[in-house]
Design a protein around this motif. Structure first.
Motif, PDB file in Angstrom:
ATOM      1  N   UNK A  44       0.822  -1.225   0.000  1.00 41.18           N
ATOM      2  CA  UNK A  44       0.000   0.000   0.000  1.00 41.18           C
ATOM      3  C   UNK A  44       0.851   1.268   0.000  1.00 41.18           C
ATOM      4  N   UNK A  45       1.941   1.291   0.782  1.00 43.62           N
ATOM      5  CA  UNK A  45       2.710   2.518   0.961  1.00 43.62           C
ATOM      6  C   UNK A  45       4.090   2.487   0.297  1.00 43.62           C
ATOM      7  N   UNK A  46       4.546   1.317  -0.122  1.00 41.64           N
ATOM      8  CA  UNK A  46       5.876   1.208  -0.706  1.00 41.64           C
ATOM      9  C   UNK A  46       6.932   0.846   0.326  1.00 41.64           C
ATOM     10  N   UNK A  47       8.104   0.434  -0.137  1.00 42.27           N
ATOM     11  CA  UNK A  47       9.164  -0.034   0.760  1.00 42.27           C
ATOM     12  C   UNK A  47       9.799   1.098   1.563  1.00 42.27           C
ATOM     13  N   UNK A  48       9.573   2.342   1.143  1.00 40.89           N
ATOM     14  CA  UNK A  48      10.187   3.472   1.844  1.00 40.89           C
ATOM     15  C   UNK A  48       9.407   3.911   3.071  1.00 40.89           C
ATOM     16  N   UNK A  49       8.267   3.280   3.339  1.00 36.78           N
ATOM     17  CA  UNK A  49       7.470   3.650   4.508  1.00 36.78           C
ATOM     18  C   UNK A  49       8.262   3.379   5.793  1.00 36.78           C
ATOM     19  N   UNK A  50       8.178   4.303   6.741  1.00 37.62           N
ATOM     20  CA  UNK A  50       8.883   4.148   8.017  1.00 37.62           C
ATOM     21  C   UNK A  50       8.179   3.092   8.875  1.00 37.62           C
ATOM     22  N   UNK A  51       8.895   2.051   9.243  1.00 34.36           N
ATOM     23  CA  UNK A  51       8.358   0.962  10.063  1.00 34.36           C
ATOM     24  C   UNK A  51       9.156   0.870  11.360  1.00 34.36           C
ATOM     25  N   UNK A  52       8.446   0.964  12.482  1.00 37.70           N
ATOM     26  CA  UNK A  52       9.093   0.924  13.791  1.00 37.70           C
ATOM     27  C   UNK A  52       8.535  -0.267  14.575  1.00 37.70           C
ATOM     28  N   UNK A  53       9.396  -1.182  14.999  1.00 40.70           N
ATOM     29  CA  UNK A  53       8.932  -2.352  15.746  1.00 40.70           C
ATOM     30  C   UNK A  53       8.322  -1.923  17.075  1.00 40.70           C
ATOM     31  N   UNK A  54       7.251  -2.631  17.474  1.00 42.78           N
ATOM     32  CA  UNK A  54       6.582  -2.356  18.748  1.00 42.78           C
ATOM     33  C   UNK A  54       6.337  -3.700  19.444  1.00 42.78           C
ATOM     34  N   UNK A  55       7.348  -4.158  20.147  1.00 39.44           N
ATOM     35  CA  UNK A  55       7.269  -5.471  20.779  1.00 39.44           C
ATOM     36  C   UNK A  55       7.559  -6.575  19.775  1.00 39.44           C
ATOM     37  N   UNK A  56       7.190  -7.797  20.122  1.00 42.79           N
ATOM     38  CA  UNK A  56       7.492  -8.952  19.284  1.00 42.79           C
ATOM     39  C   UNK A  56       6.527  -9.110  18.117  1.00 42.79           C
ATOM     40  N   UNK A  57       5.273  -8.685  18.292  1.00 43.28           N
ATOM     41  CA  UNK A  57       4.237  -9.012  17.309  1.00 43.28           C
ATOM     42  C   UNK A  57       3.681  -7.822  16.530  1.00 43.28           C
ATOM     43  N   UNK A  58       4.110  -6.612  16.856  1.00 37.48           N
ATOM     44  CA  UNK A  58       3.510  -5.448  16.212  1.00 37.48           C
ATOM     45  C   UNK A  58       4.565  -4.467  15.699  1.00 37.48           C
ATOM     46  N   UNK A  59       4.123  -3.580  14.789  1.00 33.66           N
ATOM     47  CA  UNK A  59       4.967  -2.492  14.307  1.00 33.66           C
ATOM     48  C   UNK A  59       4.089  -1.249  14.120  1.00 33.66           C
ATOM     49  N   UNK A  60       4.727  -0.085  14.078  1.00 32.73           N
ATOM     50  CA  UNK A  60       4.004   1.183  13.943  1.00 32.73           C
ATOM     51  C   UNK A  60       4.503   1.909  12.703  1.00 32.73           C
ATOM     52  N   UNK A  61       3.550   2.444  11.926  1.00 37.49           N
ATOM     53  CA  UNK A  61       3.919   3.273  10.780  1.00 37.49           C
ATOM     54  C   UNK A  61       3.420   4.693  11.020  1.00 37.49           C
ATOM     55  N   UNK A  62       4.101   5.641  10.392  1.00 39.02           N
ATOM     56  CA  UNK A  62       3.677   7.038  10.461  1.00 39.02           C
ATOM     57  C   UNK A  62       3.816   7.631   9.070  1.00 39.02           C
ATOM     58  N   UNK A  63       2.718   8.203   8.553  1.00 43.12           N
ATOM     59  CA  UNK A  63       2.718   8.742   7.200  1.00 43.12           C
ATOM     60  C   UNK A  63       1.638   9.814   7.079  1.00 43.12           C
ATOM     61  N   UNK A  64       1.559  10.450   5.926  1.00 44.18           N
ATOM     62  CA  UNK A  64       0.501  11.415   5.642  1.00 44.18           C
ATOM     63  C   UNK A  64      -0.618  10.683   4.901  1.00 44.18           C
ATOM     64  N   UNK A  65      -1.867  11.005   5.238  1.00 47.20           N
ATOM     65  CA  UNK A  65      -3.003  10.357   4.583  1.00 47.20           C
ATOM     66  C   UNK A  65      -4.213  11.269   4.627  1.00 47.20           C
ATOM     67  N   UNK A  66      -5.134  11.040   3.673  1.00 48.59           N
ATOM     68  CA  UNK A  66      -6.406  11.758   3.661  1.00 48.59           C
ATOM     69  C   UNK A  66      -7.368  11.065   4.629  1.00 48.59           C
ATOM     70  N   UNK A  67      -7.855  11.775   5.622  1.00 55.26           N
ATOM     71  CA  UNK A  67      -8.794  11.213   6.582  1.00 55.26           C
ATOM     72  C   UNK A  67     -10.175  11.201   5.933  1.00 55.26           C
TER      73      UNK A  67
END
Length: 334
Positions: free
Chosen positions: A269-292
């Motif tokens: 959906x966002x491409x390989x350049x999307x910022x991915x931050x691990x959050x524990x063993x089973x989850x990750x967090x992304x942060x980007x701009x989007x239309x709400x």
């Protein structure tokens, strides 16, 4: 019997080679003559010596890539035309794209696929069997979409202001004009193909707001003589990435916690350049701009408890409200 002019014979020869030969299919001179005879009819006289001279000239010409093979001196020669503009794999991709396009009617798809097959030899074209089911989903208005797209491409290239009327279907499957049928005035920026439909991205002339419209729902498109200047800071790719299911909305910073199993969904959906931050063993967090938008809400709800919105707060509230509506829908008394 009538005698062929040399120009006619050479043109017919090129046509035969393009139609019946390729990387896998070659013809001997007698087979070429048979095809030529079919091409021109029995009233014309075709001599082997003349055809042989023509083939030799074509072999020496830089305007046609004629390949000549032979097993040795005194053995028959085999002729073929290769290095076509499109490879067979590329033609397959074109056919699949046309078959999948929901804005093209079934009859138009079949005509276009037949034309694509003419871009290769008959033997290879016979192997280009369309494996994608062609449905007749496209609406009646779609019959004129190709002409509309052509006009819009010209307007974009020449930076011409356009006017058009837009509409949608109602519950009775009637096409209803929006904006009270009044024309919209737009600076056209780009055409994109998304979700098997063409969309026009542009800027409202007065409001200066960036918007997009499905081309098959645009009617009475008029390209005016008035020109406009592109916004140098606007990026088409960035605008499209922020849209969900082509719903417009207000741009915000989106922060979402996803389960690891959705990493490929996020990359798609966002491409390989999307910022991915691990959050524990089973989850990750992304942060980007989007239309709400409602499209974003629907997309996030698709992933159930595998997606949790952190920001913005108003989107969190939207998801809470929508989740409650879904819960009430299935738990209300009948």
């Amino acid at each position: 019997m009538r005698k062929l002019k040399k120009t006619e014979r050479i043109l017919g020869l090129i046509n035969v080679l393009k139609k019946f030969t390729d990387e896998e299919n070659e013809l001997k001179i007698r087979e070429i003559m048979e095809h030529l005879q079919e091409e021109f009819g029995e009233d014309f006289e075709i001599h082997e010596m003349s055809v042989s001279r023509d083939l030799k000239e074509l072999q020496q010409s830089r305007y046609i890539d004629l390949i000549v093979n032979s097993d040795g001196e005194g053995k028959p020669k085999y002729y073929s035309y290769k290095n076509r503009l499109f490879e067979i794999q590329e033609l397959r991709l074109l056919m699949d794209a046309i078959s999948s396009a929901r804005f093209i009617t079934k009859s138009e798809k079949e005509k276009m696929i037949a034309k694509i097959k003419q871009l290769t030899s008959i033997p290879l074209a016979n192997n280009l069997v369309n494996e994608i089911y062609i449905d007749d989903y496209a609406i009646d208005e779609a019959k004129t979409v190709k002409y509309r797209i052509f006009s819009l491409h010209n307007a974009i290239q020449e930076k011409k202001v356009i006017r058009f009327i837009y509409g949608r279907y109602n519950i009775d499957k009637e096409f209803v004009l929006s904006n009270d049928g009044k024309p919209r005035v737009l600076h056209p920026y780009a055409l994109i193909w998304k979700n098997d439909y063409y969309y026009l991205i542009g800027k409202y002339e007065k409001e200066g707001e960036m918007v997009h419209f499905r081309v098959d729902r645009m009617v009475d498109v008029e390209v005016t003589d008035e020109t406009f200047e592109l916004d140098p800071d606007f990026e088409i790719s960035s605008y499209v990435r922020q849209l969900f299911h082509m719903f417009a909305g207000v741009e915000k910073t989106l922060k979402v916690r996803f389960h690891n199993r959705l990493i490929n969904v996020i990359i798609d959906r966002f491409g390989k350049n999307i910022s991915v931050k691990k959050d524990g063993e089973d989850f990750f967090i992304i942060e980007t701009k989007a239309m709400i938008s409602d499209g974003l809400v629907s997309w996030l709800l698709t992933w159930g408890n595998n997606a949790q919105v952190i920001e913005p707060p108003e989107l969190v509230e939207k998801l809470k409200d929508e989740s409650k509506k879904i819960y009430d829908l299935y738990h209300s008394e009948k």
